[in-house]
Scaffold this motif. Sequence first.
Motif, PDB file in Angstrom:
ATOM      1  N   SER A 177      97.376   8.545  15.879  1.00  0.00           N
ATOM      2  CA  SER A 177      96.326   8.556  16.903  1.00  0.00           C
ATOM      3  C   SER A 177      96.355   9.882  17.636  1.00  0.00           C
ATOM      4  N   PHE A 178      95.233  10.212  18.204  1.00  0.00           N
ATOM      5  CA  PHE A 178      95.093  11.393  19.029  1.00  0.00           C
ATOM      6  C   PHE A 178      95.249  10.985  20.489  1.00  0.00           C
ATOM      7  N   PRO A 179      95.770  11.864  21.332  1.00  0.00           N
ATOM      8  CA  PRO A 179      95.890  11.498  22.745  1.00  0.00           C
ATOM      9  C   PRO A 179      94.528  11.290  23.407  1.00  0.00           C
ATOM     10  N   LYS A 180      93.549  12.089  22.994  1.00  0.00           N
ATOM     11  CA  LYS A 180      92.227  11.982  23.620  1.00  0.00           C
ATOM     12  C   LYS A 180      91.186  12.581  22.688  1.00  0.00           C
ATOM     13  N   ILE A 181      90.062  11.891  22.563  1.00  0.00           N
ATOM     14  CA  ILE A 181      88.924  12.388  21.788  1.00  0.00           C
ATOM     15  C   ILE A 181      87.672  12.216  22.644  1.00  0.00           C
ATOM     16  N   ASP A 182      86.788  13.183  22.579  1.00  0.00           N
ATOM     17  CA  ASP A 182      85.506  13.067  23.273  1.00  0.00           C
ATOM     18  C   ASP A 182      84.599  12.156  22.436  1.00  0.00           C
ATOM     19  N   PHE A 183      84.862  10.846  22.516  1.00  0.00           N
ATOM     20  CA  PHE A 183      84.154   9.883  21.671  1.00  0.00           C
ATOM     21  C   PHE A 183      82.653   9.902  21.931  1.00  0.00           C
ATOM     22  N   LYS A 184      82.240  10.174  23.156  1.00  0.00           N
ATOM     23  CA  LYS A 184      80.808  10.218  23.465  1.00  0.00           C
ATOM     24  C   LYS A 184      80.129  11.332  22.652  1.00  0.00           C
ATOM     25  N   TYR A 185      80.767  12.495  22.579  1.00  0.00           N
ATOM     26  CA  TYR A 185      80.225  13.610  21.806  1.00  0.00           C
ATOM     27  C   TYR A 185      80.054  13.223  20.340  1.00  0.00           C
ATOM     28  N   PHE A 186      81.113  12.654  19.751  1.00  0.00           N
ATOM     29  CA  PHE A 186      81.064  12.324  18.326  1.00  0.00           C
ATOM     30  C   PHE A 186      80.056  11.208  18.034  1.00  0.00           C
ATOM     31  N   LYS A 187      79.966  10.223  18.903  1.00  0.00           N
ATOM     32  CA  LYS A 187      78.970   9.167  18.697  1.00  0.00           C
ATOM     33  C   LYS A 187      77.561   9.745  18.739  1.00  0.00           C
ATOM     34  N   GLU A 188      77.309  10.662  19.669  1.00  0.00           N
ATOM     35  CA  GLU A 188      75.996  11.303  19.752  1.00  0.00           C
ATOM     36  C   GLU A 188      75.711  12.142  18.507  1.00  0.00           C
ATOM     37  N   GLU A 189      76.723  12.860  18.012  1.00  0.00           N
ATOM     38  CA  GLU A 189      76.552  13.663  16.790  1.00  0.00           C
ATOM     39  C   GLU A 189      76.257  12.770  15.588  1.00  0.00           C
ATOM     40  N   ILE A 190      76.971  11.651  15.480  1.00  0.00           N
ATOM     41  CA  ILE A 190      76.718  10.722  14.374  1.00  0.00           C
ATOM     42  C   ILE A 190      75.308  10.157  14.491  1.00  0.00           C
ATOM     43  N   ASP A 191      74.906   9.753  15.693  1.00  0.00           N
ATOM     44  CA  ASP A 191      73.549   9.233  15.891  1.00  0.00           C
ATOM     45  C   ASP A 191      72.495  10.262  15.479  1.00  0.00           C
ATOM     46  N   LYS A 192      72.719  11.538  15.802  1.00  0.00           N
ATOM     47  CA  LYS A 192      71.792  12.596  15.388  1.00  0.00           C
ATOM     48  C   LYS A 192      71.773  12.722  13.869  1.00  0.00           C
ATOM     49  N   GLY A 193      72.951  12.722  13.267  1.00  0.00           N
ATOM     50  CA  GLY A 193      73.074  12.939  11.827  1.00  0.00           C
ATOM     51  C   GLY A 193      72.490  11.818  10.985  1.00  0.00           C
ATOM     52  N   VAL A 194      72.601  10.589  11.438  1.00  0.00           N
ATOM     53  CA  VAL A 194      72.064   9.484  10.633  1.00  0.00           C
ATOM     54  C   VAL A 194      70.541   9.462  10.675  1.00  0.00           C
ATOM     55  N   VAL A 195      69.970  10.085  11.695  1.00  0.00           N
ATOM     56  CA  VAL A 195      68.502  10.175  11.776  1.00  0.00           C
ATOM     57  C   VAL A 195      68.007  11.387  10.992  1.00  0.00           C
ATOM     58  N   GLN A 196      68.699  12.518  11.131  1.00  0.00           N
ATOM     59  CA  GLN A 196      68.275  13.754  10.461  1.00  0.00           C
ATOM     60  C   GLN A 196      68.339  13.635   8.947  1.00  0.00           C
ATOM     61  N   ASP A 197      69.318  12.928   8.442  1.00  0.00           N
ATOM     62  CA  ASP A 197      69.527  12.872   6.996  1.00  0.00           C
ATOM     63  C   ASP A 197      69.700  11.420   6.569  1.00  0.00           C
ATOM     64  N   ASN A 198      68.645  10.643   6.744  1.00  0.00           N
ATOM     65  CA  ASN A 198      68.775   9.207   6.494  1.00  0.00           C
ATOM     66  C   ASN A 198      68.599   8.825   5.026  1.00  0.00           C
ATOM     67  N   ASN A 199      68.585   9.804   4.110  1.00  0.00           N
ATOM     68  CA  ASN A 199      68.485   9.451   2.691  1.00  0.00           C
ATOM     69  C   ASN A 199      69.772   8.814   2.175  1.00  0.00           C
ATOM     70  N   LYS A 200      70.851   8.862   2.941  1.00  0.00           N
ATOM     71  CA  LYS A 200      72.113   8.219   2.556  1.00  0.00           C
ATOM     72  C   LYS A 200      72.218   6.802   3.122  1.00  0.00           C
ATOM     73  N   ASN A 201      71.411   6.482   4.115  1.00  0.00           N
ATOM     74  CA  ASN A 201      71.525   5.194   4.785  1.00  0.00           C
ATOM     75  C   ASN A 201      71.326   4.039   3.800  1.00  0.00           C
ATOM     76  N   TYR A 202      72.318   3.165   3.727  1.00  0.00           N
ATOM     77  CA  TYR A 202      72.304   1.959   2.887  1.00  0.00           C
ATOM     78  C   TYR A 202      72.220   2.262   1.398  1.00  0.00           C
ATOM     79  N   LYS A 203      72.503   3.504   0.972  1.00  0.00           N
ATOM     80  CA  LYS A 203      72.375   3.862  -0.443  1.00  0.00           C
ATOM     81  C   LYS A 203      73.690   4.294  -1.078  1.00  0.00           C
ATOM     82  N   THR A 204      74.783   4.179  -0.348  1.00  0.00           N
ATOM     83  CA  THR A 204      76.093   4.537  -0.883  1.00  0.00           C
ATOM     84  C   THR A 204      76.989   3.301  -0.742  1.00  0.00           C
TER      85      THR A 204
END
Length: 171
Positions: free
Chosen positions: A21-48
């Motif tokens: 485990s890491f002592p601390k992660i900026d989870f809010k940042y990573f969740k926002e980045e993932i949310d951006k990425g799943v919208v920008q490149d949704n050709n992978k969604n439900y297809k892998t």
Amino acid sequence: MNIQETNYGKVPVDYVFIQGSFPKIDFKYFKEEIDKGVVQDNNKNYKTNVKGLMTNWTYFNDNNEFLNLLSPIIKFIKSFKKISRCGLHSSWGVKENFNDFTAEHDHIPGYLSGIIYFEDHEQELHFPEINISIKPEKNKFLIFSSFLKHKTEKNILKKSKYAISFNLQAF
């Protein structure tokens, strides 16, 4: 054609499984980045094997925040003489919502694979071949031999699970 012998069976094989485990992660940042990425490149969604939302395969490869998390992991791996030197090959964000799951799969031809979790969740990651199940916890990471099969059952919570998965290639 002349077949002399046919064998089928399993042989024991060495594998790597590291949990930390890491002592601390900026989870809010990573969740926002993932949310951006799943919208920008949704050709992978439900297809892998991820029957949910995911970014493209290399979405986090040039992300400095992610690379800063990965750096001490790779340094730790280098300390083991039996583990080959390796570097980042691919890294993608995953968001599994209600009823989403990950089908059983491996990451061959990768050498080592990993996952970083950004929050506590009940949707466990199962490794049937080695009889290990991992409950996602905030800041937890796993490193494992890429040939190990793994899966999740359906997410039965209304809460999304966020993670970054990655593959390391030997060189």
